[in-house]
Design a protein around this motif. Structure first.
Motif, PDB file in Angstrom:
ATOM      1  N   ASN A 240       0.824  -1.204   0.000  1.00 58.24           N
ATOM      2  CA  ASN A 240       0.000   0.000   0.000  1.00 58.24           C
ATOM      3  C   ASN A 240       0.863   1.261   0.000  1.00 58.24           C
ATOM      4  O   ASN A 240       0.581   2.238  -0.716  1.00 58.24           O
ATOM      5  CB  ASN A 240      -0.927   0.002   1.216  1.00 58.24           C
ATOM      6  N   ARG A 241       1.941   1.242   0.775  1.00 56.40           N
ATOM      7  CA  ARG A 241       2.850   2.394   0.830  1.00 56.40           C
ATOM      8  C   ARG A 241       3.634   2.528  -0.474  1.00 56.40           C
ATOM      9  O   ARG A 241       3.872   3.625  -0.968  1.00 56.40           O
ATOM     10  CB  ARG A 241       3.794   2.248   2.017  1.00 56.40           C
ATOM     11  N   ARG A 242       4.046   1.379  -1.044  1.00 56.21           N
ATOM     12  CA  ARG A 242       4.768   1.412  -2.317  1.00 56.21           C
ATOM     13  C   ARG A 242       3.887   1.970  -3.423  1.00 56.21           C
ATOM     14  O   ARG A 242       4.321   2.769  -4.250  1.00 56.21           O
ATOM     15  CB  ARG A 242       5.217  -0.012  -2.702  1.00 56.21           C
ATOM     16  N   LEU A 243       2.617   1.548  -3.425  1.00 56.85           N
ATOM     17  CA  LEU A 243       1.686   2.028  -4.444  1.00 56.85           C
ATOM     18  C   LEU A 243       1.433   3.527  -4.287  1.00 56.85           C
ATOM     19  O   LEU A 243       1.412   4.270  -5.284  1.00 56.85           O
ATOM     20  CB  LEU A 243       0.371   1.260  -4.343  1.00 56.85           C
ATOM     21  N   SER A 244       1.266   3.968  -3.056  1.00 56.53           N
ATOM     22  CA  SER A 244       1.041   5.396  -2.794  1.00 56.53           C
ATOM     23  C   SER A 244       2.236   6.225  -3.266  1.00 56.53           C
ATOM     24  O   SER A 244       2.070   7.278  -3.887  1.00 56.53           O
ATOM     25  CB  SER A 244       0.798   5.621  -1.296  1.00 56.53           C
ATOM     26  N   ARG A 245       3.413   5.726  -2.972  1.00 55.52           N
ATOM     27  CA  ARG A 245       4.641   6.420  -3.391  1.00 55.52           C
ATOM     28  C   ARG A 245       4.744   6.461  -4.910  1.00 55.52           C
ATOM     29  O   ARG A 245       5.112   7.480  -5.504  1.00 55.52           O
ATOM     30  CB  ARG A 245       5.845   5.697  -2.793  1.00 55.52           C
ATOM     31  N   PHE A 246       4.411   5.355  -5.564  1.00 53.45           N
ATOM     32  CA  PHE A 246       4.453   5.266  -7.017  1.00 53.45           C
ATOM     33  C   PHE A 246       3.498   6.279  -7.654  1.00 53.45           C
ATOM     34  O   PHE A 246       3.846   6.974  -8.613  1.00 53.45           O
ATOM     35  CB  PHE A 246       4.096   3.845  -7.452  1.00 53.45           C
ATOM     36  N   LEU A 247       2.284   6.369  -7.105  1.00 51.94           N
ATOM     37  CA  LEU A 247       1.294   7.305  -7.651  1.00 51.94           C
ATOM     38  C   LEU A 247       1.720   8.754  -7.454  1.00 51.94           C
ATOM     39  O   LEU A 247       1.509   9.601  -8.334  1.00 51.94           O
ATOM     40  CB  LEU A 247      -0.066   7.061  -6.987  1.00 51.94           C
ATOM     41  N   LEU A 248       2.338   9.044  -6.314  1.00 54.60           N
ATOM     42  CA  LEU A 248       2.832  10.406  -6.077  1.00 54.60           C
ATOM     43  C   LEU A 248       3.938  10.775  -7.060  1.00 54.60           C
ATOM     44  O   LEU A 248       3.981  11.895  -7.577  1.00 54.60           O
ATOM     45  CB  LEU A 248       3.336  10.540  -4.637  1.00 54.60           C
ATOM     46  N   LYS A 249       4.830   9.827  -7.326  1.00 48.81           N
ATOM     47  CA  LYS A 249       5.913  10.077  -8.284  1.00 48.81           C
ATOM     48  C   LYS A 249       5.359  10.284  -9.689  1.00 48.81           C
ATOM     49  O   LYS A 249       5.838  11.137 -10.434  1.00 48.81           O
ATOM     50  CB  LYS A 249       6.921   8.923  -8.259  1.00 48.81           C
ATOM     51  N   LEU A 250       4.343   9.508 -10.034  1.00 47.95           N
ATOM     52  CA  LEU A 250       3.705   9.680 -11.346  1.00 47.95           C
ATOM     53  C   LEU A 250       3.044  11.050 -11.453  1.00 47.95           C
ATOM     54  O   LEU A 250       3.108  11.702 -12.494  1.00 47.95           O
ATOM     55  CB  LEU A 250       2.642   8.597 -11.565  1.00 47.95           C
ATOM     56  N   SER A 251       2.406  11.480 -10.354  1.00 49.37           N
ATOM     57  CA  SER A 251       1.724  12.778 -10.376  1.00 49.37           C
ATOM     58  C   SER A 251       2.720  13.922 -10.569  1.00 49.37           C
ATOM     59  O   SER A 251       2.420  14.914 -11.237  1.00 49.37           O
ATOM     60  CB  SER A 251       0.919  12.980  -9.089  1.00 49.37           C
ATOM     61  N   GLU A 252       3.922  13.763  -9.992  1.00 49.63           N
ATOM     62  CA  GLU A 252       4.963  14.782 -10.164  1.00 49.63           C
ATOM     63  C   GLU A 252       5.473  14.809 -11.595  1.00 49.63           C
ATOM     64  O   GLU A 252       5.803  15.861 -12.135  1.00 49.63           O
ATOM     65  CB  GLU A 252       6.126  14.501  -9.212  1.00 49.63           C
TER      66      GLU A 252
ATOM     67  N   GLY B 141       1.439  14.365 -13.935  1.00 46.73           N
ATOM     68  CA  GLY B 141       0.151  14.804 -13.418  1.00 46.73           C
ATOM     69  C   GLY B 141      -0.280  16.161 -13.960  1.00 46.73           C
ATOM     70  O   GLY B 141       0.549  17.031 -14.232  1.00 46.73           O
ATOM     71  N   VAL B 142      -1.585  16.319 -14.128  1.00 47.23           N
ATOM     72  CA  VAL B 142      -2.165  17.588 -14.598  1.00 47.23           C
ATOM     73  C   VAL B 142      -3.162  18.072 -13.547  1.00 47.23           C
ATOM     74  O   VAL B 142      -4.076  17.335 -13.156  1.00 47.23           O
ATOM     75  CB  VAL B 142      -2.886  17.397 -15.957  1.00 47.23           C
TER      76      VAL B 142
ATOM     77  N   ILE C 230      -3.945  11.847 -13.625  1.00 50.09           N
ATOM     78  CA  ILE C 230      -2.849  11.082 -14.225  1.00 50.09           C
ATOM     79  C   ILE C 230      -3.438  10.173 -15.296  1.00 50.09           C
ATOM     80  O   ILE C 230      -4.253   9.297 -15.005  1.00 50.09           O
ATOM     81  CB  ILE C 230      -2.123  10.205 -13.181  1.00 50.09           C
ATOM     82  N   GLN C 231      -3.033  10.377 -16.538  1.00 52.43           N
ATOM     83  CA  GLN C 231      -3.479   9.520 -17.634  1.00 52.43           C
ATOM     84  C   GLN C 231      -2.521   8.336 -17.718  1.00 52.43           C
ATOM     85  O   GLN C 231      -1.356   8.476 -18.088  1.00 52.43           O
ATOM     86  CB  GLN C 231      -3.495  10.296 -18.961  1.00 52.43           C
ATOM     87  N   LEU C 232      -2.995   7.168 -17.337  1.00 54.71           N
ATOM     88  CA  LEU C 232      -2.122   6.001 -17.255  1.00 54.71           C
ATOM     89  C   LEU C 232      -1.955   5.318 -18.605  1.00 54.71           C
ATOM     90  O   LEU C 232      -2.928   5.021 -19.290  1.00 54.71           O
ATOM     91  CB  LEU C 232      -2.697   4.978 -16.263  1.00 54.71           C
ATOM     92  N   SER C 233      -0.703   5.057 -18.959  1.00 53.27           N
ATOM     93  CA  SER C 233      -0.419   4.221 -20.121  1.00 53.27           C
ATOM     94  C   SER C 233      -0.128   2.796 -19.665  1.00 53.27           C
ATOM     95  O   SER C 233      -0.145   1.862 -20.449  1.00 53.27           O
ATOM     96  CB  SER C 233       0.776   4.783 -20.888  1.00 53.27           C
ATOM     97  N   LEU C 234       0.137   2.639 -18.367  1.00 53.38           N
ATOM     98  CA  LEU C 234       0.453   1.335 -17.790  1.00 53.38           C
ATOM     99  C   LEU C 234      -0.815   0.596 -17.384  1.00 53.38           C
ATOM    100  O   LEU C 234      -1.789   1.207 -16.945  1.00 53.38           O
ATOM    101  CB  LEU C 234       1.340   1.502 -16.550  1.00 53.38           C
ATOM    102  N   THR C 235      -0.795  -0.724 -17.509  1.00 52.24           N
ATOM    103  CA  THR C 235      -1.901  -1.546 -17.031  1.00 52.24           C
ATOM    104  C   THR C 235      -1.723  -1.791 -15.535  1.00 52.24           C
ATOM    105  O   THR C 235      -0.678  -1.492 -14.956  1.00 52.24           O
ATOM    106  CB  THR C 235      -1.931  -2.902 -17.753  1.00 52.24           C
ATOM    107  N   ARG C 236      -2.735  -2.368 -14.888  1.00 53.86           N
ATOM    108  CA  ARG C 236      -2.615  -2.721 -13.479  1.00 53.86           C
ATOM    109  C   ARG C 236      -1.479  -3.730 -13.288  1.00 53.86           C
ATOM    110  O   ARG C 236      -0.767  -3.689 -12.299  1.00 53.86           O
ATOM    111  CB  ARG C 236      -3.934  -3.327 -12.960  1.00 53.86           C
TER     112      ARG C 236
END
Length: 223
Positions: free
Chosen positions: A145-157, A160-161, A169-175
């Motif tokens: 859960n913490r790794r995923l949260s960190r990953f999403l924050l890095k993607l937003s930086e 992110g719009v 965040i427009q994801l090009s990656l699959t789950r």
């Protein structure tokens, strides 16, 4: 997008630039199409002109790990160009993309004959090594859960719009891709995303994620 958009080529003289620009081979790839396979001979230095590609390592167990996702302006496969060994990992298009290729021999000549280019290559290696070391430490110590949260924050930086309700965040990656990026399984990532959505921290609409509460997401990383 051309060579002038890559830092690697900005220190070249006009004559040198024209020489390598003529060598650039442009090719389009469709989403999920392979650019090169692990273990094959490296014939080119690859430059991402449009879209995104992923570098991944496959294991005998059938599992794989994504080592990085690279978009426009990024260069891949420098290592096998330098050591003249096969590709250490595979590369696949994450989106429809356009890449440029320069033959390995010409790319190596560029690196060895121009000190500024060599320094930029070394600097790029150092940055990736730091990031890789950081990610390994994260996988060893943080919960999914913490790794995923960190990953999403890095993607937003990174991509992110800012929108009215939060950061989109427009994801090009699959789950599955996300799971491989953070060292988890598809099922666990889906559960964690569902939990974050249920708690009102983010909203998921197909391929788009909206971070509604980035402060809470940061708190989850630090818990």
């Amino acid at each position: 997008m051309g060579l002038k958009n890559f830092d690697l080529f900005k220190s070249l003289s006009e004559e040198e630039f024209k020489k390598f620009d003529k060598m650039l081979i442009k090719k389009s790839y469709q989403k999920n199409e392979m650019l090169f396979d692990e273990g094959k001979k490296c014939n080119y230095l690859w430059l991402v002109l449009e879209g995104e590609v992923k570098i991944f390592k496959a294991f005998p167990s059938g599992k794989s790990a994504i080592l990085g996702v690279f978009g426009k302006g990024n260069i891949v496969a420098e290592v096998p160009v330098i050591d003249n060994k096969p590709y250490p990992a595979s590369c696949q298009a994450v989106t429809d993309c356009i890449v440029g290729k320069i033959k390995s021999e010409a790319a190596l000549e560029l690196m060895t004959s121009n000190p500024q280019v060599s320094l930029k290559i070394i600097s790029g290696f150092a940055k990736r090594l730091r990031n890789f070391t950081d990610e390994l430490g994260t996988m060893a110590t943080l919960s999914v859960n913490r790794r995923l949260s960190r990953f999403l924050l890095k993607l937003s930086e990174k991509i992110g719009v800012e929108e009215e309700r939060g950061t989109g965040i427009q994801l090009s990656l699959t789950r599955k891709d996300i799971a491989e990026c953070i060292g988890s399984s598809f099922e666990v990532v889906v559960r964690c995303l569902g939990k974050l959505q249920k708690e009102g921290i983010l909203e998921i609409d197909n391929k788009k994620v909206i971070i509604l509460n980035s402060q809470r997401l940061q708190e989850l990383v630090e818990e």
